[in-house]
Design a protein around this motif. Structure first.
Motif, PDB file in Angstrom:
ATOM      1  N   GLY A   1       0.617  -1.129   0.007  1.00 19.70           N
ATOM      2  CA  GLY A   1       0.067   0.067  -0.025  1.00 19.70           C
ATOM      3  C   GLY A   1       0.845   1.136  -0.128  1.00 19.70           C
ATOM      4  O   GLY A   1       2.048   1.271   0.604  1.00 19.70           O
TER       5      GLY A   1
ATOM      6  N   ALA B   1      -1.976   4.177   3.306  1.00 19.45           N
ATOM      7  CA  ALA B   1      -3.038   3.151   2.947  1.00 19.45           C
ATOM      8  C   ALA B   1      -2.372   1.694   3.367  1.00 19.45           C
ATOM      9  O   ALA B   1      -2.872   0.597   2.589  1.00 19.45           O
ATOM     10  CB  ALA B   1      -3.144   3.207   1.422  1.00 19.45           C
TER      11      ALA B   1
ATOM     12  N   MET C   1     -12.710   4.310  -1.965  1.00 15.96           N
ATOM     13  CA  MET C   1     -11.785   4.503  -3.415  1.00 15.96           C
ATOM     14  C   MET C   1     -12.814   5.196  -4.378  1.00 15.96           C
ATOM     15  O   MET C   1     -12.412   6.066  -5.127  1.00 15.96           O
ATOM     16  CB  MET C   1     -11.760   2.930  -3.939  1.00 15.96           C
ATOM     17  CG  MET C   1     -10.538   2.304  -3.389  1.00 15.96           C
ATOM     18  SD  MET C   1     -10.501   0.850  -4.073  1.00 15.96           S
ATOM     19  CE  MET C   1      -9.464  -0.159  -3.202  1.00 15.96           C
TER      20      MET C   1
ATOM     21  N   ARG D   1     -12.624   9.101  -3.929  1.00 14.81           N
ATOM     22  CA  ARG D   1     -11.489   9.553  -4.525  1.00 14.81           C
ATOM     23  C   ARG D   1     -11.685   9.319  -6.192  1.00 14.81           C
ATOM     24  O   ARG D   1     -11.358  10.617  -6.557  1.00 14.81           O
ATOM     25  CB  ARG D   1     -10.302   8.745  -4.135  1.00 14.81           C
ATOM     26  CG  ARG D   1      -9.887   9.003  -2.457  1.00 14.81           C
ATOM     27  CD  ARG D   1      -8.499   8.583  -2.309  1.00 14.81           C
ATOM     28  NE  ARG D   1      -8.365   7.127  -2.586  1.00 14.81           N
ATOM     29  CZ  ARG D   1      -8.628   6.125  -1.619  1.00 14.81           C
ATOM     30  NH1 ARG D   1      -9.079   6.250  -0.278  1.00 14.81           N
ATOM     31  NH2 ARG D   1      -8.186   4.656  -1.910  1.00 14.81           N
TER      32      ARG D   1
ATOM     33  N   SER E   1      -0.295   0.111  -4.242  1.00 13.29           N
ATOM     34  CA  SER E   1      -1.626  -0.311  -4.110  1.00 13.29           C
ATOM     35  C   SER E   1      -2.454   0.715  -3.185  1.00 13.29           C
ATOM     36  O   SER E   1      -1.867   1.617  -2.834  1.00 13.29           O
ATOM     37  CB  SER E   1      -1.852  -1.930  -3.745  1.00 13.29           C
ATOM     38  OG  SER E   1      -1.405  -1.896  -2.270  1.00 13.29           O
ATOM     39  N   SER E   2      -3.761   0.260  -3.133  1.00 12.31           N
ATOM     40  CA  SER E   2      -4.534   1.147  -2.226  1.00 12.31           C
ATOM     41  C   SER E   2      -4.572   0.547  -0.858  1.00 12.31           C
ATOM     42  O   SER E   2      -5.311   0.856   0.030  1.00 12.31           O
ATOM     43  CB  SER E   2      -6.059   1.115  -2.736  1.00 12.31           C
ATOM     44  OG  SER E   2      -5.956   1.788  -3.798  1.00 12.31           O
TER      45      SER E   2
END
Length: 203
Positions: free
Chosen positions: A98, A102, A125, A128, A176-177
């Motif tokens: 992340g 995150a 997500m 955003r 990544s998230s």
């Protein structure tokens, strides 16, 4: 009997799916894939391993941690996932982790697993990025890739996953998230090696 990735790659020529020799491949940045692993309903593309930094390629390593055999250990700082295979031994995979802010740490278990999983972006997500779909069916374009392991705590989904990726260039990065990305061929192998209930330690 568990079939290893090496056995699959060696079998490709017998299936009429011979992988082109890497030395003969064009080394342009866009040339990331060199063959396939036959799968249903989609084939899994094999990444040109020469494009992955050596430290993030799958390898058997010595392991000094105290986690039990069979468990998964994610080292966010090093950007590695260890599958503890025996006393003092592990298979180490390079992963993407992340982005700052995150990242998740803790202990969980693999609550369920999915082949070619669908993707449902979280509410955060979508706030955003309102252009994200409400859900996306599984397939080669899906950001969860070919397989996903869903992490649970106390019987509840944490919304964090270990999954494949259609962006192999992100391996070794904070990209990544919050979930843990692996090469599709790596998560394909891991999926066949760990059952539901496997303990996962995220450091």
């Amino acid at each position: 009997m568990q079939i290893t990735r090496r056995q699959i790659l060696l079998a490709l020529p017998l299936l009429g799916l011979a992988t082109p020799a890497l030395a003969a491949r064009d080394t342009l940045e866009s040339d990331w894939f060199v063959g396939i692993i036959p799968d249903t309903p989609f084939n899994i593309e094999i990444v040109n391993i020469r494009k992955i930094p050596p430290e993030f390629r799958r390898q058997d390593v010595r392991y000094a941690g105290r986690e039990p055999v069979g468990s998964l250990v994610i080292d966010k700082r090093g950007r590695f996932l260890f599958h503890v295979t025996g006393p003092g031994r592990a298979v180490r995979y390079g992963v993407a982790v992340g982005r700052e802010g995150a990242q998740w740490s803790g202990e969980a278990v693999v609550g369920r697993r999915a082949r070619w999983p669908s993707w449902t972006p979280t509410a955060n997500m979508r706030r955003r990025n309102p252009k994200l779909p409400a859900t996306m069916p599984g397939g080669p374009e899906n950001p969860l890739g070919a397989r996903a392991l869903y992490l649970y705590q106390n019987g509840r989904d944490t919304l964090y996953r270990i999954h494949g990726t259609n962006e192999p260039w992100s391996i070794g990065k904070a990209a990544s998230s919050g979930c843990i990305r692996m090469l599709n061929e790596d998560v394909f192998e891991l999926f066949g090696s760990v059952p539901n209930g496997t303990r996962v330690f995220v450091r």
